[in-house]
Design a protein around this motif. Structure first.
Motif, mmCIF file in Angstrom:
data_model
loop_
_atom_site.group_PDB
_atom_site.id
_atom_site.type_symbol
_atom_site.label_atom_id
_atom_site.label_comp_id
_atom_site.label_asym_id
_atom_site.label_seq_id
_atom_site.Cartn_x
_atom_site.Cartn_y
_atom_site.Cartn_z
ATOM 1 N N THR A 166 37.289 39.913 34.042
ATOM 2 C CA THR A 166 37.768 39.380 35.326
ATOM 3 C C THR A 166 37.287 37.941 35.465
ATOM 4 O O THR A 166 36.342 37.517 34.789
ATOM 5 C CB THR A 166 37.227 40.175 36.543
ATOM 6 O OG1 THR A 166 35.805 40.021 36.603
ATOM 7 C CG2 THR A 166 37.583 41.650 36.477
ATOM 8 N N TYR B 58 35.796 36.893 38.128
ATOM 9 C CA TYR B 58 34.469 37.060 38.733
ATOM 10 C C TYR B 58 33.403 37.140 37.640
ATOM 11 O O TYR B 58 32.366 36.477 37.709
ATOM 12 C CB TYR B 58 34.472 38.332 39.588
ATOM 13 C CG TYR B 58 33.163 38.655 40.264
ATOM 14 C CD1 TYR B 58 32.929 38.286 41.581
ATOM 15 C CD2 TYR B 58 32.155 39.357 39.594
ATOM 16 C CE1 TYR B 58 31.734 38.596 42.209
ATOM 17 C CE2 TYR B 58 30.963 39.659 40.207
ATOM 18 C CZ TYR B 58 30.759 39.284 41.516
ATOM 19 O OH TYR B 58 29.552 39.596 42.124
ATOM 20 N N ASN C 64 32.534 33.665 35.911
ATOM 21 C CA ASN C 64 31.521 32.878 36.622
ATOM 22 C C ASN C 64 30.149 33.524 36.537
ATOM 23 O O ASN C 64 29.144 32.853 36.287
ATOM 24 C CB ASN C 64 31.924 32.712 38.091
ATOM 25 C CG ASN C 64 32.738 31.460 38.335
ATOM 26 O OD1 ASN C 64 32.565 30.451 37.649
ATOM 27 N ND2 ASN C 64 33.622 31.510 39.307
ATOM 28 N N HIS D 269 32.662 29.868 45.709
ATOM 29 C CA HIS D 269 33.114 31.263 45.701
ATOM 30 C C HIS D 269 31.938 32.223 45.495
ATOM 31 O O HIS D 269 30.932 31.880 44.879
ATOM 32 C CB HIS D 269 34.139 31.451 44.568
ATOM 33 C CG HIS D 269 34.816 32.769 44.589
ATOM 34 N ND1 HIS D 269 34.387 33.845 43.834
ATOM 35 C CD2 HIS D 269 35.910 33.201 45.275
ATOM 36 C CE1 HIS D 269 35.190 34.877 44.056
ATOM 37 N NE2 HIS D 269 36.117 34.513 44.911
ATOM 38 N N SER E 98 31.533 34.649 43.513
ATOM 39 C CA SER E 98 31.187 34.887 42.107
ATOM 40 C C SER E 98 30.246 33.804 41.572
ATOM 41 O O SER E 98 29.404 34.069 40.711
ATOM 42 C CB SER E 98 32.447 34.956 41.248
ATOM 43 O OG SER E 98 33.184 33.743 41.317
ATOM 44 N N THR F 235 40.974 32.078 35.723
ATOM 45 C CA THR F 235 41.303 33.490 35.865
ATOM 46 C C THR F 235 42.753 33.724 35.460
ATOM 47 O O THR F 235 43.575 32.811 35.511
ATOM 48 C CB THR F 235 41.080 33.948 37.320
ATOM 49 O OG1 THR F 235 41.437 35.326 37.451
ATOM 50 C CG2 THR F 235 41.920 33.136 38.299
#
Length: 399
Positions: free
Chosen positions: A113, A115, A118, A139, A141, A242
Motif C-alpha cells: 500500500t 501507507y 511511507n 499525511h 502515514s 501510490t
C-alpha cells in the motif's frame, strides 16, 4: 478496570448525536455497483462520483482490466509470501521497471500500500539520533513512519519556507537529516513550493523525500508530479507514490537514484514482513503506468475540469480551500461538522457523492467537503455537479 475504549467515548458520542438527527452515516456509504470511473449506484440511485481518487479514470481502462484478468488466469489469486521469499513474480519486476521508466530513475521498490511505502521508507531511513523535518499538515502515514523510526521529529508550519529553514539550522551538526514534503496536500488540494524548499534542504545538508501520491499521473509535463512541474525532480532523493490514485488499483512505491537504494529490500520491515501484492494487481498497475506515460490529453482535460468546477463553486458563493485550482482536489469549507454533514447528505440526495472530511484529518479543525475530479468526468457532468451543489447548498443553508 479501565476500559481501553474509553478514550473513544467523545467520538462515539459525536457520531451518535449526528445520526440521531436522521442523517445518513457519511462514513458508512456502500456502493452497490460501480458503473464507470465517474458513476456508481449508491442507495439504489445512480450517483456521480466526485469523492474518489480515480484522477485519471484508469479503473475501467480495457487494457488495464485485460492485463489483470490474464495475470489472474496465469498466476492465480495471490503470492502467499513476502517479496524477499517467494513473493516476487515476473509482474512485480515488470511494475518496478514501469515505474523506473515513468520517472526516469534507477531504482523502484513496490509496497503493498502507499501507507506502507511511507511507513517503510521513513522509518528505515531516519532512526535514533537522526532528525526528520516535516510539514505540520503531513499525511498520517508520514507521521506514523516518523514514530516507528524513532527519529527526532521537527514539524514546521504548513508550506512555510522560512520556518523550515529555521528548524534545519537548529539541528546539531553531523546529525542525519531528512526533509519530508508532499507535492499536493490531500485535504485542501494545495501544492508545496518544492523548488524553494528543496533548495533550502540541500543547502542545509538534508536528504529530501517527496510524497507525490495526489499528483502522480496528472501534474507535470509527463505526469511525474509537482517536483517535475517545478523543475526539481532530479534533486529529490526519494519519491513516494501510490497505485490507489491515478494508477487506479492498490499498492505503493518508492523511486530513487541513490546508488545504495537496493539495500532497503533487506532492512525495510514493512517490505520484508508483508505479503506481496497479488499478480493481478501488479499487472493492472504496470499496464496503467505505461499508459499514463502517454496521458497528455487526459491531463489537459482534467485541468479543464478543475478550472471549471473551481470557478463554478466560487461563483455560487462557496468558500474554497484555495484561491485558484492547484490540483484535481477542490475542498469546500463548511461552517461546522453538523452543517457539513447536512450538506453532504443533501448532495447525496441530489445524486452526487463527495468526501466529508473532519478533524483530526483536516487542518486547523476544519470540516471540509472534498471534491476529487476525474479525467473521465465529461464537461456536461461538471456542469451537472455545479447545478447540484447550487441546489444542495440552498437546502443545507450553506449559500
Amino acid at each position: 478496570m479501565q476500559d481501553l475504549f474509553s478514550k473513544f467515548d467523545p467520538l462515539i458520542q459525536q457520531r451518535e448525536d449526528l445520526l440521531a438527527t436522521g442523517l445518513t452515516d457519511p462514513f458508512g456509504l456502500v456502493m452497490e455497483k460501480v458503473l464507470s470511473p465517474t458513476v456508481a449506484l449508491c442507495n439504489g440511485r445512480e450517483t456521480i462520483l466526485l469523492g474518489t481518487y480515480n484522477y485519471m479514470g484508469m479503473t475501467f481502462d480495457p487494457d488495464v482490466i485485460a492485463a489483470g484478468k490474464r495475470a489472474l488466469d496465469e498466476f492465480g489469486a495471490g503470492t502467499t509470501g513476502s517479496r524477499v521469499l517467494n513473493g516476487t513474480y515476473a509482474g512485480h519486476r515488470e511494475v518496478e521497471d514501469a515505474l523506473k521508466d515513468f520517472y526516469g530513475m534507477d531504482h523502484a521498490m513496490v509496497f503493498s500500500t502507499g501507507y506502507q511505502a511511507n511507513l517503510g521508507i521513513i522509518s528505515t531511513m531516519a532512526g535514533k539520533g537522526d532528525y526528520i523535518v516535516l510539514d505540520i499538515d503531513s499525511h498520517a502515514s508520514i507521521w506514523d513512519g516518523c514514530k516507528m523510526g524513532d527519529a527526532e521529529v521537527v514539524p514546521f508550519r504548513h508550506n512555510d519556507i522560512e520556518a523550515m529553514e529555521k528548524r534545519l539550522k537548529r539541528i546539531p551538526e553531523g546529525a542525519g537529516k531528512l526533509v519530508v514534503l508532499e507535492g499536493v496536500y490531500s485535504m485542501m488540494g494545495d501544492i508545496a513550493p518544492l523548488r524553494e524548499m528543496i533548495a533550502v534542504a540541500k543547502a542545509n545538508g538534508a536528504m529530501v523525500l517527496v510524497d507525490e501520491a495526489h499528483s502522480m499521473g496528472f501534474i507535470g509535463p509527463n505526469g511525474r508530479g509537482v517536483a517535475e512541474d517545478q523543475g526539481v525532480l532530479d534533486q529529490v532523493d526519494f519519491v513516494i507514490g501510490t497505485f490507489s490514485k491515478s494508477v487506479g488499483t492498490v499498492g505503493g512505491f518508492c523511486v530513487s537514484n541513490h546508488p545504495k537504494f537496493e539495500v532497503l529490500r533487506l532492512v525495510c520491515r514493512p517490505y520484508v514482513f508483508t505479503a506481496s501484492l497479488p499478480p493481478s494487481v501488479v499487472a493492472t498497475a504496470a499496464t496503467s503506468i505505461r499508459k499514463l506515460m502517454h496521458g497528455a490529453d487526459k491531463r489537459a482535460h482534467l485541468w479543464e475540469n478543475s478550472r471549471t468546477l473551481h470557478k463554478g463553486l466560487k461563483d455560487l458563493g462557496f468558500q474554497l480551500g484555495t484561491d485558484a485550482p492547484q490540483s484535481a482536489i477542490i475542498s469546500v469549507i463548511m461552517p461546522d461538522l453538523e452543517r457539513g454533514a447536512g450538506m453532504w447528505e443533501a448532495l447525496l440526495k441530489e445524486g452526487l457523492y463527495v468526501n466529508l472530511a473532519r478533524p483530526p484529518a483536516t487542518p486547523a479543525g476544519m470540516t471540509l467537503l472534498r471534491c476529487s475530479l476525474c479525467a473521465e468526468h465529461s464537461a456536461d457532468q461538471v456542469q451537472t455537479i455545479i447545478e447540484r451543489f447550487a441546489r444542495a447548498g440552498k437546502v443545507a443553508g450553506i449559500i
